[in-house]
Motif scaffolding. Structure first.
Motif, mmCIF file in Angstrom:
data_model
loop_
_atom_site.group_PDB
_atom_site.id
_atom_site.type_symbol
_atom_site.label_atom_id
_atom_site.label_comp_id
_atom_site.label_asym_id
_atom_site.label_seq_id
_atom_site.Cartn_x
_atom_site.Cartn_y
_atom_site.Cartn_z
ATOM 1 N N GLU A 77 39.998 30.784 39.281
ATOM 2 C CA GLU A 77 40.705 31.784 40.197
ATOM 3 C C GLU A 77 39.828 33.043 40.071
ATOM 4 O O GLU A 77 39.881 33.868 40.854
ATOM 5 N N LYS A 78 39.517 33.514 38.601
ATOM 6 C CA LYS A 78 39.448 35.016 39.206
ATOM 7 C C LYS A 78 38.498 35.580 39.076
ATOM 8 O O LYS A 78 38.561 36.760 39.763
ATOM 9 N N MET A 105 47.274 46.033 42.934
ATOM 10 C CA MET A 105 47.845 45.355 42.474
ATOM 11 C C MET A 105 46.002 44.266 43.263
ATOM 12 O O MET A 105 45.476 42.604 42.799
ATOM 13 N N THR A 108 43.761 43.515 40.322
ATOM 14 C CA THR A 108 43.734 42.149 39.174
ATOM 15 C C THR A 108 43.011 41.467 39.174
ATOM 16 O O THR A 108 42.713 41.155 38.016
ATOM 17 N N PRO A 109 41.932 41.605 40.033
ATOM 18 C CA PRO A 109 41.181 40.159 39.023
ATOM 19 C C PRO A 109 40.191 40.740 38.383
ATOM 20 O O PRO A 109 38.997 40.293 37.826
ATOM 21 N N LYS A 111 40.456 43.055 36.261
ATOM 22 C CA LYS A 111 41.045 43.933 35.093
ATOM 23 C C LYS A 111 40.832 42.918 33.890
ATOM 24 O O LYS A 111 41.488 41.573 34.344
ATOM 25 N N LEU A 113 43.059 41.670 29.772
ATOM 26 C CA LEU A 113 44.129 41.613 29.732
ATOM 27 C C LEU A 113 44.437 43.489 29.093
ATOM 28 O O LEU A 113 42.828 44.089 28.418
ATOM 29 N N LEU A 114 45.484 43.966 29.036
ATOM 30 C CA LEU A 114 45.839 45.486 28.808
ATOM 31 C C LEU A 114 45.262 46.460 29.220
ATOM 32 O O LEU A 114 45.577 47.749 28.965
ATOM 33 N N LYS A 115 44.084 46.290 30.203
ATOM 34 C CA LYS A 115 43.214 47.802 30.406
ATOM 35 C C LYS A 115 44.046 48.307 31.862
ATOM 36 O O LYS A 115 44.731 48.171 32.358
ATOM 37 N N ARG A 116 44.710 49.401 31.441
ATOM 38 C CA ARG A 116 45.073 50.326 31.735
ATOM 39 C C ARG A 116 43.999 50.318 33.374
ATOM 40 O O ARG A 116 43.033 50.598 34.173
ATOM 41 N N ASP A 117 44.669 50.902 34.710
ATOM 42 C CA ASP A 117 44.152 51.410 35.776
ATOM 43 C C ASP A 117 42.938 52.766 35.456
ATOM 44 O O ASP A 117 43.291 53.505 35.009
ATOM 45 N N LEU B 239 44.358 36.142 44.021
ATOM 46 C CA LEU B 239 44.757 37.373 43.521
ATOM 47 C C LEU B 239 44.419 37.366 41.474
ATOM 48 O O LEU B 239 43.566 38.105 40.992
ATOM 49 N N GLY B 240 43.453 35.886 41.455
ATOM 50 C CA GLY B 240 43.358 35.520 40.245
ATOM 51 C C GLY B 240 43.919 34.963 39.239
ATOM 52 O O GLY B 240 43.119 34.833 38.074
#
Lengths: 271, 347
Positions: A77-78, A105, A108-109, A111, A113-117, B239-240
């Protein structure tokens, strides 16, 4: 030997049925890279279903969908979301977000885990909002926007995904004429491959490089607008009479539809 | 506004939480002053060798009775609120609360079996909590199985199965209650079902606190996915998000947390439903803001609700569920009637 053209999607003997009703019937198709492709056909011809199969939301019962040499169901998916962005028909959101949050959003794909913008995320989002002309709405609540603005926000989110394929399911629905043109202008200026289901045949003829005509789940024609939009084909598939002219601004086919009632009366000037 | 200065807002909430802890220790039948709390804390934490101001009785009340109870209130308030927020993302609906998957009704059967029928008596003091926890997990497990069709979890089936299983398990609880002649047992069950933190001890609050912290951190890692869930199944997938896997993660973590909380506190209604609503008014729907704010506001709310339950009809205790419903209900109605507050764009 046949020349190896670079293909984006390859679809082989694709069948899809839902509750014993056959929706797509033996579709064979190769979609080229880098084009603006329009998917046309009457209601219930299987446009949305074909798109859903292309963006791997539903699984075909038979046949396969390949995205650049890979079965779409073998791509996670990602990873898939990094390659293909989608603007679906649904535009309601269960809870309210600001426009900027929604466009974010799209990241999202990308990113972990936990990664900030990050700073670059910020720039990508801003750029996407600028392209879709929603930057001035950044801090507005999504629910307070008009239909056209909402659509543009969703497109901005898809752009922020930074994919090179964009799939849209009837993006011009419920938009007024100005916003229809604005949206399609925007899409045709993107460098990505665009695959779009659309009802309005004149818009399809104007903007698309290639058209894909579906009828009752079968692929009827695939080619340039001039090849696909012929009087016979339109009569056969849509059951309407049409006069084909040329749009003086675009040099593309312009369809003048004639309903049964007025066809019998003939042209006003000639009578 | 709040989002721009979110760290200040969080800091403020943390300060209010600490102030509430102190305030709640002060309230009660035995008079205590802040300096006495300080004295006891220093002594218990080993900074001083003896009490200077406080009596042994005061120290026992603060350290053995009021403090564990307040810490449990924090864990329960925070835990129910983040569970509610997560469940609402799962079902994309703001009417959901953490008990919607059948946790409370399952736990009630377990608790009733222990109180009335004396089941698990070999476990001694742990029998009630353990039976409630097991009952909760069994209920959720059945609900989850019922909601699976063709390898997919259907949200509407999840909700309906939750309602059906809740009804069946409540019927079992009621059946046991009706058949018993033990009036004291019935009252004990009623008290348990309406929620109470009176049983808090250092020995039984550790697990709820640890699980609450763990689930919070875990969900906080997935804020992007929780946000995406709110956009609908199809959009979340594009969106994955691995929808099935992620839903499973949310269901398991939330059931575990609510199961543990219900086991020690009984079923405390309304907190998991209204706190996420209040939080959304303040900070919007983004889970990076919603989760920490829900945890802190839920904790503060429950500290004061529990304090009220101790004093309002002292020396008796008012069940906590009555307090939360009486405070939460009218507020919720006000929210419903308030213009400009939407429960979603379909509203």
């Amino acid at each position: 030997m046949e020349q190896m053209t670079k293909y984006l999607y390859k679809i082989s003997s694709l069948n899809y049925s839902l509750q014993e009703k056959q929706i797509l019937n033996n579709i064979q198709l190769v979609l080229p890279e880098g084009k603006f492709i329009g998917l046309i056909g009457p209601n219930g011809s299987g446009k949305s279903t074909l798109l859903k199969l292309l963006y791997r939301y539903i699984k075909p019962q038979n046949g396969q969908v390949w995205l650049r040499e890979k079965d779409v169901w073998e791509i996670g998916e990602k990873q898939f979301a990094k390659e293909v962005a989608v603007v679906t028909q649904e535009s309601s959101v269960a809870f309210d977000f600001t426009v900027k949050e929604l466009v974010f959003m799209g990241r999202t794909p990308h990113k972990k885990l936990l990664k900030r913008d990050s700073k670059s995320d910020e720039e990508i989002v801003e750029d996407a909002m600028k392209k879709a002309d929603v930057l001035h709405l950044a801090n507005r609540n999504y629910s307070s926007l008009s239909g056209g603005e909402k659509k543009r926000v969703i497109v901005a989110r898809a752009l922020a995904q930074q994919t090179d394929v964009l799939i849209l399911d009837e993006p011009t629905n419920h938009l007024d004429i100005e916003h229809q043109f604005a949206l399609l202008d925007l899409l045709s200026e993107c460098s990505m491959t665009v695959i779009m289901a659309i009802h309005d045949l004149n818009l399809a003829a104007t903007y698309c490089d290639k058209l894909l005509l579906l009828q009752k789940g079968k692929l009827c024609a695939f080619g340039s607008p001039e090849e696909v939009l012929t009087v016979e084909q339109l009569k056969h598939v849509f059951n309407v009479d049409v006069e084909i002219m040329t749009n003086p601004f675009t040099n593309k086919p312009y369809l003048q539809f004639v309903s049964k009632k007025y066809k019998e009366k003939g042209k006003v000037n000639e009578s | 506004m709040i989002k721009k200065h979110f760290s200040i807002f969080l800091l403020l909430l943390i300060l209010i939480t600490f102030a509430s802890i102190v305030g709640a220790i002060l309230v009660g039948s035995v008079n205590i002053s802040p300096s006495i709390i300080w004295d006891v804390l220093c002594w218990k934490l080993g900074f001083t060798n003896s009490l200077t101001e406080a009596s042994i009785a005061q120290s026992t009340i603060i350290w053995e009775i009021r403090l564990p109870r307040i810490l449990l209130a924090i864990a329960v308030g925070a835990g129910l609120s983040i569970s509610g927020a997560a469940i609402q993302a799962l079902v994309q609906n703001s009417i959901a609360d953490p008990y919607i998957l059948g946790v409370s009704s399952g736990a009630s059967v377990g608790a009733t079996a222990v109180i009335i029928l004396g089941a698990f008596s070999f476990l001694g003091n742990w029998a009630l909590s353990l039976a409630a926890f097991i009952g909760a997990l069994i209920a959720v497990f059945i609900v989850f199985l019922l909601a699976r069709v063709g390898g997919r979890t259907s949200i509407i089936r999840l909700l309906l199965a939750g309602i059906a299983i809740s009804l069946i398990f409540s019927a079992i609880t009621n059946f046991i209650l009706i058949m018993t002649k033990d009036a004291g047992g019935m009252k004990a069950v009623m008290h348990w079902m309406l929620g109470s933190l009176a049983g808090a001890k250092w020995s039984n609050i550790q697990i709820p606190i640890l699980v609450c912290i763990a689930v919070f951190l875990f969900l906080y890692c997935f804020t992007n996915s929780l946000n995406a869930l709110l956009l609908g199944e199809e959009t979340a997938t594009t969106l994955g998000i691995s929808l099935e896997k992620f839903r499973l993660i949310v269901i398991i973590s939330v059931s575990l947390l609510t199961g543990v909380l219900v086991a020690v506190s009984g079923t405390i209604g309304f907190v998991g439903l209204i706190i996420p609503h209040i939080v959304r008014i303040l900070v919007g729907s983004h889970y990076r803001y919603v989760l920490p704010s829900s945890a802190l506001i839920g904790a503060i709310f429950l500290i004061w609700a529990d304090t009220l339950s101790r004093v309002i009809i002292a020396p008796e205790e008012m069940p906590l569920g009555i307090i939360t419903a009486l405070c939460g209900g009218p507020f919720f109605i006000w929210l419903l009637r308030k213009e400009g507050y939407t429960f979603g764009t379909n509203d």
